[in-house]
Design a protein around this motif. Structure first.
Motif, PDB file in Angstrom:
ATOM      1  N   MET A 197      -2.770  40.502 -19.620  1.00  0.00           N
ATOM      2  CA  MET A 197      -1.797  40.035 -20.584  1.00  0.00           C
ATOM      3  C   MET A 197      -2.492  39.173 -21.626  1.00  0.00           C
ATOM      4  N   LYS A 198      -1.884  39.139 -22.776  1.00  0.00           N
ATOM      5  CA  LYS A 198      -2.479  38.390 -23.872  1.00  0.00           C
ATOM      6  C   LYS A 198      -1.380  37.613 -24.592  1.00  0.00           C
ATOM      7  N   ASP A 199      -1.626  36.356 -24.888  1.00  0.00           N
ATOM      8  CA  ASP A 199      -0.678  35.535 -25.625  1.00  0.00           C
ATOM      9  C   ASP A 199      -0.864  35.795 -27.116  1.00  0.00           C
ATOM     10  N   LEU A 200       0.157  36.332 -27.758  1.00  0.00           N
ATOM     11  CA  LEU A 200       0.079  36.652 -29.177  1.00  0.00           C
ATOM     12  C   LEU A 200       0.665  35.552 -30.054  1.00  0.00           C
ATOM     13  N   GLY A 201       1.062  34.442 -29.471  1.00  0.00           N
ATOM     14  CA  GLY A 201       1.630  33.341 -30.252  1.00  0.00           C
ATOM     15  C   GLY A 201       3.128  33.500 -30.430  1.00  0.00           C
ATOM     16  N   LYS A 202       3.657  32.790 -31.405  1.00  0.00           N
ATOM     17  CA  LYS A 202       5.097  32.835 -31.667  1.00  0.00           C
ATOM     18  C   LYS A 202       5.505  34.200 -32.207  1.00  0.00           C
TER      19      LYS A 202
END
Length: 188
Positions: free
Chosen positions: A1-6
């Motif tokens: 998984m990757k955090d793409l921000g808001k």
């Protein structure tokens, strides 16, 4: 998984977050509709539908290619996710999907001209609200010239932010405007 921000863009809906709340719009989607219909150079109009229209009783020529009309109205239906002011107009235009006439196509193009004047309009979901629910209801008695059924419309606000809206014909024929109004309130 990757955090793409808001979240900024999802399924054609642009999301802008601030201290005031979350603003949802479909600006790019509207601009695509305007470009696809070839209305980039047109003059915008201030209202999406002419007053005292006679679309339900129009006997003009039938469109030779109804797929264009169906595609445009389908795109407008998806646009109603963030544009509650188009609810009545889209309800009206969607009644003629089976056999659209030239007048119906012209009315749909008028909606596109309306959108050209305000492509970035949308919904603001306020961050600072009291979560008080408000409901506004209206009925147009005997509005359909063929079935004589009334039209109900409502919008539900939570803390001043719209969360639900709808326009539809009532299931039964009302005998008076007061009965149509009561039926509309009962539906909500």
């Amino acid at each position: 998984m990757k955090d793409l921000g808001k979240l900024k863009y999802f399924l054609g809906i642009e999301v802008a977050q601030s201290d005031e709340g979350i603003f949802l719009s479909q600006r790019k989607y509207v601009l695509d509709i305007i470009a696809d219909t070839g209305m980039l150079g047109c003059k915008p109009v201030s209202i999406p539908l002419e007053q005292y229209h006679q679309l339900a009783t129009d006997n003009g020529p039938v469109m030779t290619d109804p797929k264009k009309y169906r595609r445009l109205v389908g795109r407008l239906v998806y646009l109603s996710i963030t544009r509650p002011e188009l609810c009545y107009t889209i309800h009206l235009l969607s009644q003629f999907m089976q056999k659209p006439r030239e007048a119906h196509w012209n009315a749909a193009l008028r909606v596109v001209r309306f959108l050209k004047g305000c492509p970035g309009q949308g919904i603001l979901l306020r961050a600072n609200s009291d979560l008080q629910r408000s409901v506004y209801v209206d009925a147009d008695w005997s509005t359909c010239p063929e079935s004589r059924r009334s039209l109900s419309a409502y919008i539900v606000l939570l803390g001043g932010s719209p969360i639900n809206w709808k326009t539809k014909k009532q299931d039964t024929v009302s005998m008076s405007s007061a009965e149509a109004e009561y039926r509309a309130m009962a539906d909500v």
